[in-house]
Design an enzyme around this catalytic site. Structure first.
Site, mmCIF file in Angstrom:
data_model
loop_
_atom_site.group_PDB
_atom_site.id
_atom_site.type_symbol
_atom_site.label_atom_id
_atom_site.label_comp_id
_atom_site.label_asym_id
_atom_site.label_seq_id
_atom_site.Cartn_x
_atom_site.Cartn_y
_atom_site.Cartn_z
ATOM 1 N N ARG A 69 0.835 -1.205 0.000
ATOM 2 C CA ARG A 69 0.000 0.000 0.000
ATOM 3 C C ARG A 69 0.871 1.256 0.000
ATOM 4 N NH1 ARG A 69 -4.283 0.229 4.577
ATOM 5 N NH2 ARG A 69 -4.853 2.075 3.376
ATOM 6 N N GLN A 100 -8.850 11.396 7.210
ATOM 7 C CA GLN A 100 -8.926 9.983 7.580
ATOM 8 C C GLN A 100 -7.940 9.149 6.772
ATOM 9 O OE1 GLN A 100 -13.296 8.672 8.217
ATOM 10 N NE2 GLN A 100 -13.422 10.438 6.842
ATOM 11 N N ASN A 101 -7.251 9.777 5.823
ATOM 12 C CA ASN A 101 -6.331 9.057 4.944
ATOM 13 C C ASN A 101 -4.972 8.862 5.616
ATOM 14 O OD1 ASN A 101 -8.373 9.093 3.029
ATOM 15 N ND2 ASN A 101 -7.656 11.022 2.149
ATOM 16 N N ASP A 103 -2.119 8.392 3.845
ATOM 17 C CA ASP A 103 -1.047 8.735 2.919
ATOM 18 C C ASP A 103 -0.525 10.136 3.215
ATOM 19 O OD1 ASP A 103 -2.703 10.718 1.366
ATOM 20 O OD2 ASP A 103 -3.864 8.916 0.906
ATOM 21 N N HIS A 118 -6.284 8.638 11.400
ATOM 22 C CA HIS A 118 -6.042 7.198 11.318
ATOM 23 C C HIS A 118 -4.564 6.864 11.177
ATOM 24 C CE1 HIS A 118 -10.456 6.632 9.821
ATOM 25 N NE2 HIS A 118 -10.374 6.787 11.129
ATOM 26 N N CYS A 154 13.102 -2.588 15.821
ATOM 27 C CA CYS A 154 13.305 -1.291 16.443
ATOM 28 C C CYS A 154 14.767 -1.133 16.838
ATOM 29 C CB CYS A 154 12.393 -1.175 17.670
ATOM 30 S SG CYS A 154 12.629 0.323 18.647
ATOM 31 N N GLY A 194 -15.050 13.411 -0.038
ATOM 32 C CA GLY A 194 -14.669 12.035 -0.347
ATOM 33 C C GLY A 194 -14.761 11.074 0.802
ATOM 34 N N PRO A 221 -19.044 12.073 -5.134
ATOM 35 C CA PRO A 221 -19.706 11.695 -6.388
ATOM 36 C C PRO A 221 -21.180 11.356 -6.207
ATOM 37 C CG PRO A 221 -17.567 10.650 -6.244
ATOM 38 C CD PRO A 221 -17.811 11.302 -4.908
#
Length: 253
Positions: A69, A100-101, A103, A118, A154, A194, A221
């Site tokens: 992803r 909420q994305n 990226d 998130h 880590c 969106g 949309p």
């Protein structure tokens, strides 16, 4: 046509909140949870991989999926909606961007201080000590279908790194949620872009702003079902609707 009262509300806004969901990233070609998975991942349900239990049972499987992803995100580019949000921030006295994305497309489009409800694909953290790596991870080099990848260790406690996102069954980051709720309660206009409005508690944010007296704009949309006082719907792709909104409200500045 964008309603004249909405244009005027945009011009008069002192504190605007832009609340974004997966639909914005999808217009940059990033698959959403509702899209069918491909390659190795075709036999999985995305929701079954996004849990603490899945990572505990098979860390390499879950880490490999999230790295796939992340690769998709790194290959994508910000779209016209991301850029329009950056322009909105230049036009209003104060803009709070809540996403909420997971990226970094908002940041790459020029937005700063994004509230990520998130988490982020680019900020993994240790399962044991909770610390994040000081140096960013290398870009994954994977085939299109993805593959299993062992999570890095880590450098502080040797525990396994986990994706820095909020999984199903986990609480949202307290600081991010607090900032989002405070912004919703104090803004005078909120643009929801969106988002399906089905993922809680984030889905409560537009309603919270409306109850506090803000003007609400839904960009999606599919037309929004509710049409209350001070509530507008702009039906269409965010990459078309947001630039048009900015142009009509601020094109003469």
């Amino acid at each position: 046509m964008i309603p004249a009262p909405l244009i005027e509300a945009l011009r008069q806004a002192r504190h605007m909140v832009v609340f974004t969901g997966a639909g914005v990233s999808a217009e940059s070609g990033i698959p959403t949870f509702r899209d069918s998975l491909t390659g190795l991942w075709a036999r999985f349900d995305a929701t079954s991989l996004a849990t603490p239990e899945a990572f505990q049972a098979d860390p390499a499987l879950v880490w490999g999926w999230y790295e796939w992803r992340r690769m998709k995100v790194l290959q994508a580019q910000p779209n016209a909606a991301h850029l329009a949000i950056t322009e909105l921030a230049r036009q209003v006295p104060r803009l709070t961007l809540v996403s909420q994305n997971v990226d970094d497309l908002h940041e790459r489009a020029g937005s700063t201080e994004v509230v990520h409800l998130h988490g982020s694909l680019h900020q993994p953290r240790c399962c044991k000590c909770g610390e994040s790596p000081k140096q960013p991870l290398d870009m994954p080099n994977e085939p299109e279908g993805g593959r299993r990848l062992q999570p890095p260790s880590c450098t502080i406690c040797s525990g396994l790194l986990r994706p820095g996102v909020v999984w199903f069954g986990e609480n949202l980051p307290a600081a991010a949620l607090s900032a989002a709720l405070q912004a919703a309660e104090t803004c005078d206009l909120l643009i929801s872009v969106g988002t399906s409005g089905m993922v809680y508690p984030a889905a409560e944010i537009p309603g919270l702003a409306w109850r506090a007296g803000a003007v609400i704009v839904h960009v999606n949309p599919l037309p929004h079902r509710q049409h209350r006082e001070r509530e507008y719907t702009l039906a269409g792709p965010a990459g078309e609707q947001l630039p048009a909104l900015v142009a009509q409200a601020f094109g003469d500045r």
